[in-house]
Design a protein around this motif. Structure first.
Motif, PDB file in Angstrom:
ATOM      1  N   ALA A  10       3.226  -4.992   4.290  1.00 31.52           N
ATOM      2  CA  ALA A  10       3.470  -3.931   3.336  1.00 31.52           C
ATOM      3  C   ALA A  10       2.403  -2.871   3.888  1.00 31.52           C
ATOM      4  O   ALA A  10       1.832  -2.026   2.923  1.00 31.52           O
ATOM      5  CB  ALA A  10       2.932  -4.283   2.063  1.00 31.52           C
ATOM      6  N   THR A  11       2.005  -2.985   4.795  1.00 31.05           N
ATOM      7  CA  THR A  11       0.935  -1.797   5.654  1.00 31.05           C
ATOM      8  C   THR A  11       1.537  -0.392   5.569  1.00 31.05           C
ATOM      9  O   THR A  11       1.131   0.494   5.650  1.00 31.05           O
ATOM     10  CB  THR A  11       0.573  -2.208   7.100  1.00 31.05           C
ATOM     11  OG1 THR A  11       1.494  -2.317   7.904  1.00 31.05           O
ATOM     12  CG2 THR A  11      -0.491  -3.418   6.882  1.00 31.05           C
ATOM     13  N   ASP A  12       3.081  -0.385   5.459  1.00 35.00           N
ATOM     14  CA  ASP A  12       3.646   0.843   5.459  1.00 35.00           C
ATOM     15  C   ASP A  12       3.788   1.530   4.131  1.00 35.00           C
ATOM     16  O   ASP A  12       4.649   2.420   3.871  1.00 35.00           O
ATOM     17  CB  ASP A  12       4.922   0.847   6.044  1.00 35.00           C
ATOM     18  CG  ASP A  12       5.754  -0.054   5.540  1.00 35.00           C
ATOM     19  OD1 ASP A  12       5.380  -0.891   4.414  1.00 35.00           O
ATOM     20  OD2 ASP A  12       7.076  -0.161   5.924  1.00 35.00           O
ATOM     21  N   ARG A  13       3.024   0.911   3.133  1.00 35.62           N
ATOM     22  CA  ARG A  13       2.880   1.629   1.729  1.00 35.62           C
ATOM     23  C   ARG A  13       4.356   1.613   1.125  1.00 35.62           C
ATOM     24  O   ARG A  13       4.680   2.730   0.534  1.00 35.62           O
ATOM     25  CB  ARG A  13       2.402   2.594   1.800  1.00 35.62           C
ATOM     26  CG  ARG A  13       0.553   2.697   2.005  1.00 35.62           C
ATOM     27  CD  ARG A  13      -0.048   1.534   1.467  1.00 35.62           C
ATOM     28  NE  ARG A  13      -1.487   1.617   1.667  1.00 35.62           N
ATOM     29  CZ  ARG A  13      -1.965   0.659   2.577  1.00 35.62           C
ATOM     30  NH1 ARG A  13      -1.350   0.063   3.336  1.00 35.62           N
ATOM     31  NH2 ARG A  13      -3.333   0.920   2.922  1.00 35.62           N
ATOM     32  N   ILE A  35       1.149 -13.843  -0.304  1.00 33.39           N
ATOM     33  CA  ILE A  35       0.150 -13.231   0.608  1.00 33.39           C
ATOM     34  C   ILE A  35       0.518 -11.750   1.032  1.00 33.39           C
ATOM     35  O   ILE A  35       1.785 -11.801   1.597  1.00 33.39           O
ATOM     36  CB  ILE A  35      -0.360 -14.094   1.947  1.00 33.39           C
ATOM     37  CG1 ILE A  35      -0.922 -15.366   1.529  1.00 33.39           C
ATOM     38  CG2 ILE A  35      -1.279 -13.106   2.566  1.00 33.39           C
ATOM     39  CD1 ILE A  35      -1.109 -16.214   2.810  1.00 33.39           C
ATOM     40  N   VAL A  36       0.200 -10.810   0.523  1.00 27.45           N
ATOM     41  CA  VAL A  36       0.357  -9.576   0.602  1.00 27.45           C
ATOM     42  C   VAL A  36      -0.396  -8.709   1.676  1.00 27.45           C
ATOM     43  O   VAL A  36      -1.512  -8.665   1.384  1.00 27.45           O
ATOM     44  CB  VAL A  36       0.593  -8.544  -0.418  1.00 27.45           C
ATOM     45  CG1 VAL A  36       0.959  -7.110  -0.054  1.00 27.45           C
ATOM     46  CG2 VAL A  36       1.700  -9.196  -1.473  1.00 27.45           C
ATOM     47  N   ILE A  37       0.098  -8.277   2.772  1.00 25.51           N
ATOM     48  CA  ILE A  37      -0.774  -7.890   3.970  1.00 25.51           C
ATOM     49  C   ILE A  37      -0.587  -6.312   3.844  1.00 25.51           C
ATOM     50  O   ILE A  37       0.648  -5.780   4.365  1.00 25.51           O
ATOM     51  CB  ILE A  37      -0.558  -8.273   5.319  1.00 25.51           C
ATOM     52  CG1 ILE A  37      -0.480  -9.719   5.342  1.00 25.51           C
ATOM     53  CG2 ILE A  37      -1.545  -7.442   6.373  1.00 25.51           C
ATOM     54  CD1 ILE A  37      -2.090 -10.051   5.014  1.00 25.51           C
ATOM     55  N   ASP A  38      -1.687  -5.462   2.971  1.00 26.87           N
ATOM     56  CA  ASP A  38      -1.472  -4.356   2.756  1.00 26.87           C
ATOM     57  C   ASP A  38      -2.279  -3.287   3.570  1.00 26.87           C
ATOM     58  O   ASP A  38      -2.557  -2.168   3.388  1.00 26.87           O
ATOM     59  CB  ASP A  38      -1.110  -3.818   1.375  1.00 26.87           C
ATOM     60  CG  ASP A  38      -2.406  -3.998   0.726  1.00 26.87           C
ATOM     61  OD1 ASP A  38      -3.476  -4.733   1.318  1.00 26.87           O
ATOM     62  OD2 ASP A  38      -2.533  -3.974  -0.445  1.00 26.87           O
ATOM     63  N   GLU A  39      -3.218  -3.759   4.458  1.00 26.98           N
ATOM     64  CA  GLU A  39      -4.276  -3.191   5.256  1.00 26.98           C
ATOM     65  C   GLU A  39      -4.524  -4.077   6.398  1.00 26.98           C
ATOM     66  O   GLU A  39      -4.451  -5.105   6.250  1.00 26.98           O
ATOM     67  CB  GLU A  39      -5.443  -2.717   4.363  1.00 26.98           C
ATOM     68  CG  GLU A  39      -6.080  -4.047   3.747  1.00 26.98           C
ATOM     69  CD  GLU A  39      -7.369  -3.574   2.813  1.00 26.98           C
ATOM     70  OE1 GLU A  39      -8.152  -4.519   2.499  1.00 26.98           O
ATOM     71  OE2 GLU A  39      -7.427  -2.435   2.404  1.00 26.98           O
ATOM     72  N   PRO A  40      -5.088  -3.488   7.439  1.00 21.11           N
ATOM     73  CA  PRO A  40      -5.329  -2.015   7.668  1.00 21.11           C
ATOM     74  C   PRO A  40      -3.826  -1.255   7.720  1.00 21.11           C
ATOM     75  O   PRO A  40      -2.658  -1.960   8.038  1.00 21.11           O
ATOM     76  CB  PRO A  40      -6.163  -1.819   9.196  1.00 21.11           C
ATOM     77  CG  PRO A  40      -5.612  -2.958   9.725  1.00 21.11           C
ATOM     78  CD  PRO A  40      -5.446  -4.139   8.842  1.00 21.11           C
ATOM     79  N   ALA A  41      -4.025   0.079   7.504  1.00 16.37           N
ATOM     80  CA  ALA A  41      -2.618   0.764   7.543  1.00 16.37           C
ATOM     81  C   ALA A  41      -2.203   0.979   8.744  1.00 16.37           C
ATOM     82  O   ALA A  41      -0.620   1.175   8.791  1.00 16.37           O
ATOM     83  CB  ALA A  41      -3.049   2.386   6.856  1.00 16.37           C
ATOM     84  N   ALA A  46       4.821  -7.022  12.781  1.00 20.54           N
ATOM     85  CA  ALA A  46       4.649  -8.068  13.304  1.00 20.54           C
ATOM     86  C   ALA A  46       3.133  -8.780  13.480  1.00 20.54           C
ATOM     87  O   ALA A  46       2.839  -9.880  13.051  1.00 20.54           O
ATOM     88  CB  ALA A  46       4.730  -8.048  14.970  1.00 20.54           C
ATOM     89  N   ALA A  47       2.072  -7.640  13.566  1.00 21.58           N
ATOM     90  CA  ALA A  47       0.882  -8.162  13.248  1.00 21.58           C
ATOM     91  C   ALA A  47       0.412  -8.261  12.107  1.00 21.58           C
ATOM     92  O   ALA A  47      -0.371  -9.197  11.798  1.00 21.58           O
ATOM     93  CB  ALA A  47      -0.162  -6.958  14.062  1.00 21.58           C
ATOM     94  N   ALA A  48       1.050  -7.677  10.945  1.00 24.17           N
ATOM     95  CA  ALA A  48       0.689  -7.972   9.470  1.00 24.17           C
ATOM     96  C   ALA A  48       1.413  -9.301   9.261  1.00 24.17           C
ATOM     97  O   ALA A  48       0.662 -10.172   8.384  1.00 24.17           O
ATOM     98  CB  ALA A  48       1.488  -7.016   8.957  1.00 24.17           C
ATOM     99  N   ARG A  49       2.313  -9.927   9.476  1.00 21.50           N
ATOM    100  CA  ARG A  49       2.789 -10.970   9.457  1.00 21.50           C
ATOM    101  C   ARG A  49       1.949 -11.988  10.130  1.00 21.50           C
ATOM    102  O   ARG A  49       1.845 -13.242   9.536  1.00 21.50           O
ATOM    103  CB  ARG A  49       4.272 -11.221   9.885  1.00 21.50           C
ATOM    104  CG  ARG A  49       5.530 -10.276   9.106  1.00 21.50           C
ATOM    105  CD  ARG A  49       6.818 -10.564   9.711  1.00 21.50           C
ATOM    106  NE  ARG A  49       7.730  -9.703   9.104  1.00 21.50           N
ATOM    107  CZ  ARG A  49       8.300  -8.629  10.061  1.00 21.50           C
ATOM    108  NH1 ARG A  49       8.075  -8.527  11.096  1.00 21.50           N
ATOM    109  NH2 ARG A  49       9.233  -8.004   9.494  1.00 21.50           N
ATOM    110  N   ASN A  50       1.570 -11.878  11.227  1.00 19.89           N
ATOM    111  CA  ASN A  50       0.649 -12.811  11.777  1.00 19.89           C
ATOM    112  C   ASN A  50      -0.613 -12.890  11.161  1.00 19.89           C
ATOM    113  O   ASN A  50      -1.010 -14.205  10.952  1.00 19.89           O
ATOM    114  CB  ASN A  50       0.440 -12.368  13.320  1.00 19.89           C
ATOM    115  CG  ASN A  50       1.548 -12.732  14.406  1.00 19.89           C
ATOM    116  OD1 ASN A  50       2.590 -13.398  14.067  1.00 19.89           O
ATOM    117  ND2 ASN A  50       1.399 -11.935  15.448  1.00 19.89           N
ATOM    118  N   LEU A  51      -1.110 -12.065  10.779  1.00 23.91           N
ATOM    119  CA  LEU A  51      -2.225 -12.087   9.915  1.00 23.91           C
ATOM    120  C   LEU A  51      -1.919 -12.873   8.586  1.00 23.91           C
ATOM    121  O   LEU A  51      -2.850 -13.967   8.342  1.00 23.91           O
ATOM    122  CB  LEU A  51      -2.848 -10.631   9.675  1.00 23.91           C
ATOM    123  CG  LEU A  51      -4.139 -10.482   8.836  1.00 23.91           C
ATOM    124  CD1 LEU A  51      -5.261 -11.174   9.341  1.00 23.91           C
ATOM    125  CD2 LEU A  51      -4.527  -9.229   8.261  1.00 23.91           C
ATOM    126  N   GLY A  52      -0.936 -12.707   7.823  1.00 23.06           N
ATOM    127  CA  GLY A  52      -0.697 -13.417   6.737  1.00 23.06           C
ATOM    128  C   GLY A  52      -0.487 -14.786   7.067  1.00 23.06           C
ATOM    129  O   GLY A  52      -0.955 -15.698   6.098  1.00 23.06           O
TER     130      GLY A  52
END
Length: 310
Positions: A10-13, A35-41, A46-52
């Protein structure tokens, strides 16, 4: 019981995020963690999903996009799929037939996705991260999404699925696992996505791997429809009215199930808009071919080692 971790990039807000998270919590039985990945913006999906995924602790990671409102039974169906098949590596679903976006373009694009996924139900060789689940160990074993190659929304999920398949993973498309797509599409946004974010990267991937595919919108029905659309455009340009009428009738018969869906869900206005929009969608697929081939040739040439000096 198979445990589930839901990961939402959810980094694109997205303004729809609250609805999406609420739907996840309403589902019964729900996941063990969300798990909601909302940062860094500036982090891509792909990177946000990997982080989660690295934060997740459950057996199975369920990826849900920040504009997909899952149905109440989605997680029950996902659990059942993995519990009933120990060999299953990943499963993904579909948008439902009642899109949440507004306008004829949004309804066309979302209902087309629904239709294609229902037509392609069964064993798959790709993956869809809008509403898709994968065993955590298998996901980590292949390195997750390729966030370096796909820093922006693209075909990172398709590429992951192809990689899982190459490593012997079993992937299933179950269109009964559904979510409502809340995104509103513009005509410009649709054409840009279909050409530069989906069509060209997908064809480049197939060229690089020298692979053919009949999955989803690369199936034989879609290929015939795309070829027919090119012939139709040529017939119109040459003012060959007999050929135009014949090919147009063929395409109407070929795409009758999709047009029935448009009419059933949104009525005659959507059906009238859907005919030219489907033609545009297919012609964009054709336009992607020379762009992808040229890009592939340039990349191949650049990656070759220099010729040895005489």
């Amino acid at each position: 019981m198979v445990t589930l971790s839901v990961v939402i990039p959810a980094t694109d807000r997205r303004t729809t995020l609250e609805r999406v998270v609420s739907a996840v919590h309403r589902a019964a039985p729900g996941p063990e963690e969300v798990i909601v990945i909302d940062e860094p913006a500036d982090l891509g999906p792909a990177a946000a999903r990997n982080l989660g995924a690295r934060k997740a602790t459950a057996d199975v990671i369920v990826f849900v996009d920040a504009d997909v409102e899952v149905h109440a039974d989605a997680f029950a169906r996902i659990r059942e799929a993995f519990e009933n098949n120990a060999e299953l590596t990943a499963v993904f679903g579909s948008y439902d037939d009642d899109p949440g976006g507004r306008g004829v373009v949004s309804d066309f694009r979302n209902l087309l996705h629904h239709h294609v996924h229902h037509q392609g139900a069964g064993v798959a060789t790709t993956f869809w991260a809008g509403l898709g689940a994968v065993r955590r160990e298998a996901f980590l074993a292949v390195g997750g999404f390729d966030e370096h190659r796909y820093p922006l929304p693209s075909i990172e999920d398709i590429e992951l699925g192809m990689r899982l398949h190459r490593h012997g993973g079993r992937i299933v498309l179950d269109p009964a696992i559904q979510g409502k797509h809340l995104k509103s599409w513009s005509f410009t946004g649709m054409t840009h996505t279909d050409l530069l974010r989906r069509g060209v990267p997908w064809l480049r991937l197939l060229l690089e791997q020298r692979a053919g595919s009949t999955a989803l919108n690369l199936g034989w029905r879609q290929r015939i429809g795309t070829g027919g659309s090119v012939v139709l455009l040529a017939a119109i340009a040459r003012r060959n009215f007999r050929l135009t009428a014949g090919v147009f009738a063929l395409l109407l018969v070929l795409d009758r199930p999709f047009y029935r869906l448009l009419f059933r869900r949104r009525g005659g206005r959507q059906l009238a808009a859907g005919v030219p929009l489907l033609l545009v969608h297919r012609l964009i697929s054709v336009a992607a071919v020379p762009v992808a081939v040229l890009s592939h040739l340039v990349r191949t040439r650049q990656s070759r080692p220099p010729d040895p000096a005489p």
